[in-house]
Design an enzyme around this catalytic site. Structure first.
Site, PDB file in Angstrom:
ATOM      1  N   ALA A   1      -1.733  20.461  40.572  1.00 22.70           N
ATOM      2  CA  ALA A   1      -2.945  21.101  41.100  1.00 22.70           C
ATOM      3  C   ALA A   1      -4.042  21.051  40.030  1.00 22.70           C
ATOM      4  O   ALA A   1      -4.259  20.012  39.422  1.00 22.70           O
ATOM      5  CB  ALA A   1      -2.639  22.511  41.579  1.00 22.70           C
ATOM      6  N   SER A   2      -4.692  22.169  39.747  1.00 25.08           N
ATOM      7  CA  SER A   2      -5.860  22.140  38.862  1.00 25.08           C
ATOM      8  C   SER A   2      -5.529  21.973  37.376  1.00 25.08           C
ATOM      9  O   SER A   2      -6.444  21.785  36.569  1.00 25.08           O
ATOM     10  CB  SER A   2      -6.699  23.397  39.057  1.00 25.08           C
ATOM     11  OG  SER A   2      -7.432  23.301  40.264  1.00 25.08           O
ATOM     12  N   VAL A   3      -4.257  22.016  37.002  1.00 26.74           N
ATOM     13  CA  VAL A   3      -3.889  21.617  35.645  1.00 26.74           C
ATOM     14  C   VAL A   3      -4.327  20.162  35.424  1.00 26.74           C
ATOM     15  O   VAL A   3      -4.544  19.733  34.284  1.00 26.74           O
ATOM     16  CB  VAL A   3      -2.376  21.810  35.413  1.00 26.74           C
ATOM     17  CG1 VAL A   3      -1.914  21.166  34.113  1.00 26.74           C
ATOM     18  CG2 VAL A   3      -2.040  23.308  35.380  1.00 26.74           C
ATOM     19  N   SER A   4      -4.523  19.430  36.521  1.00 25.00           N
ATOM     20  CA  SER A   4      -5.011  18.044  36.453  1.00 25.00           C
ATOM     21  C   SER A   4      -6.375  17.928  35.783  1.00 25.00           C
ATOM     22  O   SER A   4      -6.722  16.862  35.242  1.00 25.00           O
ATOM     23  CB  SER A   4      -5.118  17.455  37.867  1.00 25.00           C
ATOM     24  OG  SER A   4      -3.905  17.558  38.576  1.00 25.00           O
ATOM     25  N   LYS A   5      -7.169  18.992  35.829  1.00 22.69           N
ATOM     26  CA  LYS A   5      -8.552  18.898  35.342  1.00 22.69           C
ATOM     27  C   LYS A   5      -8.630  18.547  33.857  1.00 22.69           C
ATOM     28  O   LYS A   5      -9.578  17.906  33.416  1.00 22.69           O
ATOM     29  CB  LYS A   5      -9.303  20.196  35.643  1.00 22.69           C
ATOM     30  CG  LYS A   5      -9.656  20.364  37.125  1.00 22.69           C
ATOM     31  CD  LYS A   5     -10.428  21.628  37.385  1.00 22.69           C
ATOM     32  CE  LYS A   5     -10.938  21.660  38.829  1.00 22.69           C
ATOM     33  NZ  LYS A   5      -9.882  21.724  39.832  1.00 22.69           N
TER      34      LYS A   5
END
Length: 367
Positions: free
Chosen positions: A82-86
């Protein structure tokens, strides 16, 4: 004789220090184990990894990769980040900056045909851009029998032009739209596909063999992919993709930038340690990434380039990020002054994760 007594005293002293350290380590492991066992009893499904100086001091998995099939979860299973991808998207931008392909003060509309002017790349990275939510526009207007990519998202933002939420630099407001823009800017300045370049610049060089940006079809072919789960009306955990609230992961399934990286706890530890080694970008660039953003009124926003920033009296500087997708809750916490790491991957969005994280932090505090 006197010398012999000195040697004996030194040996006893050394043994005492060893026993003291060993007792302390065992006590901290016990704290982590207790927190994990409590979460397990309450139904938490996922992986917890704790590391010091890059060495794993605690790693446990519990629950199911698939609740329907009762497939036990393993520490090596792959989760949606999820937003750990950022933070990976931010790294791609930082590498472009170091290569002289862009500047942090460049405006996004220098590279992209968008109706929003005067927003710097730095403001995109730090969520201080004031952009509207692309998902709301797509949800209202997009034909959901089709799968949208970044080009489609940019097209619909141009077509419907939802208004800005704030002036650039006015305030922090979390923005998935900004990270769509960032991935698109990387593609523009490199002339390359963002996914292929992420593999070439980050995943492959670091040996992150289980990490990728995968389509739904690709995920389905990965045998150890841990599915996200939510409870149905009967209170049973089922694959989150069966819920209407998860549909956006399908019709926005080709977006790049704000999410879609999938990985393992061990691969995230490789990533964590690479940030100390300076193998991806310079220390000066990382210092920028881990610095607060100055807003228009002179106040500070504690979000860097893909990282939440905080300070702790015991740990010192902490950089972290959470992720939230249907059924998934993810977290990486890097206690950068002490080279301590906490990684939590959860595939049934369980509320027990919060107490588990608290217990894991306390275990690391005393290590």
């Amino acid at each position: 004789m006197k010398l012999k007594c000195i040697k004996t005293s030194v040996s006893i002293f050394t043994l005492g220090i060893f026993l003291l350290i060993s007792t302390s380590v065992n006590a901290q492991i016990a704290i982590a184990e207790k927190a994990f066992e409590e979460a397990e009893k309450k139904g938490f499904s996922g992986v917890l990894l704790l590391a010091i100086d890059g060495k794993v001091v605690f790693e446990e998995a519990t629950g199911f990769r698939s609740f329907e099939e009762k497939t036990p979860l393993l520490p090596t299973d792959i989760f949606e980040m999820a937003s750990v991808s950022k933070q990976f998207t931010a790294m791609m931008v930082m590498k472009c900056a170091e290569k002289g392909l862009l500047g942090y003060e460049d405006f996004a509309d220098k590279y992209l045909d968008i109706p929003y002017k005067g927003i710097s790349i730095r403001q995109l990275l730090t969520h201080t851009n004031g952009l509207p939510d692309y998902q709301a526009v797509m949800d209202r207007h997009w034909d959901k029998s089709q799968v949208a990519d970044n080009a489609a998202i940019l097209e619909y933002l141009r077509k419907y032009q939802p208004p800005m939420l704030a002036q650039p630099g006015e305030k922090y407001e979390y923005s998935n739209t900004a990270y769509v823009f960032l991935a698109s800017i990387v593609e523009k300045v490199t002339g390359r596909d963002f996914i292929e370049l992420s593999r070439e610049w980050i995943f492959n060089p670091l040996g992150m063999g289980h990490t990728d940006i995968r389509t739904l079809e690709e995920k389905a072919k990965v045998p150890n992919f841990a599915a996200g789960h939510l409870k149905d009306k009967n209170g049973d955990y089922i694959n989150a993709n069966k819920f209407h609230s998860s549909d956006y992961t399908v019709w926005l399934g080709n977006r790049k930038g704000p999410g879609r990286v999938s990985s393992t706890a061990q691969d995230l530890l490789i990533w964590d340690q690479a940030l100390y080694a300076g193998t991806l970008v310079s220390k000066e660039t990382l210092d920028l990434a881990f610095s607060a953003q100055i807003l228009n009124d002179g106040s500070l926003s504690n979000y860097g380039f893909g990282w939440d920033l905080s300070e702790d009296p015991d740990f010192g500087k902490i950089v972290s990020h959470t992720g939230d997708n249907p059924g998934y809750k993810t977290l990486i916490m890097r206690f950068v002054d002490q080279n301590k790491t906490l990684i939590l991957l959860n595939n049934n969005a369980h509320e027990a994760k919060d107490a588990l994280i608290k217990g894991a932090v306390e275990a690391l505090r005393g290590w």
